[in-house]
Enzyme design. Structure first.
Site, PDB file in Angstrom:
ATOM      1  N   HIS A  48     -19.145   5.266  41.409  1.00  0.00           N
ATOM      2  CA  HIS A  48     -20.571   5.542  41.227  1.00  0.00           C
ATOM      3  C   HIS A  48     -20.762   7.024  40.911  1.00  0.00           C
ATOM      4  O   HIS A  48     -20.128   7.873  41.525  1.00  0.00           O
ATOM      5  CB  HIS A  48     -21.339   5.213  42.511  1.00  0.00           C
ATOM      6  CG  HIS A  48     -22.790   5.597  42.459  1.00  0.00           C
ATOM      7  ND1 HIS A  48     -23.736   4.846  41.801  1.00  0.00           N
ATOM      8  CD2 HIS A  48     -23.448   6.667  42.987  1.00  0.00           C
ATOM      9  CE1 HIS A  48     -24.916   5.433  41.924  1.00  0.00           C
ATOM     10  NE2 HIS A  48     -24.764   6.544  42.638  1.00  0.00           N
TER      11      HIS A  48
ATOM     12  N   ARG B  70       0.840  -1.199   0.000  1.00  0.00           N
ATOM     13  CA  ARG B  70       0.000   0.000   0.000  1.00  0.00           C
ATOM     14  C   ARG B  70       0.878   1.253   0.000  1.00  0.00           C
ATOM     15  O   ARG B  70       2.036   1.226   0.411  1.00  0.00           O
ATOM     16  CB  ARG B  70      -0.896   0.039   1.246  1.00  0.00           C
ATOM     17  CG  ARG B  70      -2.010  -0.986   1.272  1.00  0.00           C
ATOM     18  CD  ARG B  70      -2.816  -0.803   2.551  1.00  0.00           C
ATOM     19  NE  ARG B  70      -3.788  -1.852   2.741  1.00  0.00           N
ATOM     20  CZ  ARG B  70      -5.047  -1.822   2.290  1.00  0.00           C
ATOM     21  NH1 ARG B  70      -5.459  -0.773   1.614  1.00  0.00           N
ATOM     22  NH2 ARG B  70      -5.860  -2.831   2.516  1.00  0.00           N
TER      23      ARG B  70
END
Length: 479
Positions: free
Chosen positions: A458, A39
């Site tokens: 939390h 590529r």
């Protein structure tokens, strides 16, 4: 040939995720390294026409859908977005360029030689590199150790001819380059790539129909997750033709006529589409390597067989990634790239193939690691009592509830006797990120109790993982 006569200590064929990582790691370990890539840019399918550009379009299309009247409206935000598809494509291309350029920089930094062209074996220690284009001379290079990391390419479908230039019947590469939003996109294949790219174009305004040979989408994933995904995506607007196969496709002007019948045959029907995406899987890139000259053959699936250390049957020739047996995943190939380089350098490189996460980057995301519930029961000789399952719905998760984004659940599968976690499957907004904790826990042999008694911040989505682990023992708090 004596060691000192080799051009390189290590030569890697292919610069995808596995190949470029193997080359960089080998160079870091002090080995003179080269990497062959045909590529124009490094990074293989993943960075150029796979993982990265598809995720860019997934993100852009999600933002557009939210603004158009999705999540924005839920929160009282009124917007009138206008799609500039060309601009969205430019941003995708920019992200690809930044990342592929980054790999080239890392090659230079680590002194990895990029041999540009197509590789073919002359013998087990010699590779001829031909030019990527019609001009230029082939060159020959030798190495003590050669790593095959050539990746995979799209599997063709008989009777359906892909033409990415015409942009009517395309594969995954062509679906990333469409110049208009399809009026009706038919996706052939209900796997990961088909669902991701289908969801991109649905969000941007296309009608999308998925034709899948099997009776359910996402083959290989946990059955409950598959059914939940089916339900959610149908609600979003995807249309299903499950248990069907496409037997032919003909381009007629600006449309495509497909011939479809039931998977078991019969009841032929036609379906009109503006565009078609063929996405039925991938196959190893092993053609053109002249493997026979190195003393190698492929198995009946076109793969190169290896041992647990990534050695082929030929001394000094190794193979990793999509061209060997196992899931075709970029992160698997990367881990194998590090491991094979360390093995070549005389160290111990190991990849635990039982703990490799799999993610579908739809919205919500889908992720899993380890055994599905069905696989766990099968491994237990069919005895369901030997497997315990804990499941927690995102509807009961405080952060998901606060965000008004409660689709999905988390599922933990454990051995009933030892409590050791055998698999974790989830479908929710952050599943792709959350699955990393599950993989790490399983790598260290965690039990469901270990996870249940690990403090989670939390309010977070990850608390659903903790609660699902608690549910294995029948002790979830918030359900």
């Amino acid at each position: 040939m004596a060691d000192h006569e080799y051009d390189y200590d290590v030569l890697v064929i292919g610069a995808g995720p596995g190949g470029y990582v193997a080359a960089i790691r080998a160079a870091q370990l002090g080995l003179k390294t080269a990497c062959v890539e045909s590529r124009e840019t490094l990074g293989g399918t993943c960075l150029n026409v796979g993982c990265i550009p598809s995720k860019a379009l997934l993100h852009g299309s999600e933002l557009f859908e939210e603004a158009e009247g999705g999540h924005f409206a839920t929160w009282g935000i009124t917007a009138k977005p206008k799609l500039d598809l060309g601009r969205m494509m430019e941003e995708k291309t920019k992200a690809v360029g930044e990342l592929t350029g980054g790999i080239e920089f890392l090659f230079k930094k680590n002194k990895v030689t990029w041999l540009k062209g197509h590789a073919a074996f002359e013998d087990a220690h010699t590779v001829k590199v031909g030019p990527s284009t019609g001009s230029g001379q082939a060159t020959t290079h030798t190495a003590k150790d050669i790593v095959i990391a050539t990746g995979s390419s799209v599997t063709p479908l008989p009777g359906v001819d892909v033409d990415n230039e015409a942009k009517r019947i395309v594969d995954s590469t062509g679906a990333l380059e469409l110049e208009e939003v399809p009026e009706h996109l038919v996706v052939i294949g209900g796997g990961v790539i088909g669902l991701e790219l289908g969801s991109v174009w649905r969000r941007l305004g296309a009608k999308v129909t998925v034709v899948e040979f099997l009776p359910q989408i996402l083959p290989g994933m946990d059955e409950e997750v598959r059914k939940e995904a089916n339900k959610i995506f149908k609600k979003q607007g995807l249309e299903w033709m499950l248990g069907h196969k496409v037997t032919g496709a003909e381009v007629k002007g600006k449309g495509v006529t497909l011939t479809i019948e039931k998977a078991e045959g019969g009841d032929e029907q036609t379906l009109e589409a503006s565009h078609v995406l063929v996405s039925i899987g991938r196959r190893p890139n092993t053609d053109g390597l002249a493997l026979d000259k190195a003393g190698l053959q492929v198995n009946n699936r076109g793969q190169i067989e290896i041992d647990h250390s990534f050695r082929t049957k030929v001394d000094g020739v190794w193979a990793i990634g999509d061209c060997v047996p196992g899931p075709m995943l970029a992160h698997k190939a990367e881990d194998e790239g590090i491991a094979v380089a360390e093995n070549i350098a005389g160290q111990t490189g190991i990849v635990n193939h039982d703990v490799i996460p799999n993610v579908v980057y739809t919205a919500p995301e889908i992720a899993g690691v380890g055994l599905t519930q069905e696989q766990a029961i099968e491994a237990a000789g069919g005895d369901k009592k030997k497997v315990k399952v804990g499941k927690f719905p995102m509807m009961a998760n405080s952060r998901a509830k606060a965000n008004r984004d409660t689709d999905g659940f988390v599922k933990v599968i454990a051995d009933a006797e030892t409590d050791r976690v055998l698999g974790v499957w989830m479908i929710n907004t952050l599943a792709g990120t959350m699955i990393a904790q599950a993989a790490q826990a399983m790598e260290f042999g965690a039990t469901s109790e270990d996870i249940a008694y690990t403090c989670h911040a939390h309010p977070t989505h990850a608390e659903a993982f903790k609660e699902a682990a608690m549910a294995v023992r029948g002790k979830p708090i918030h359900m």
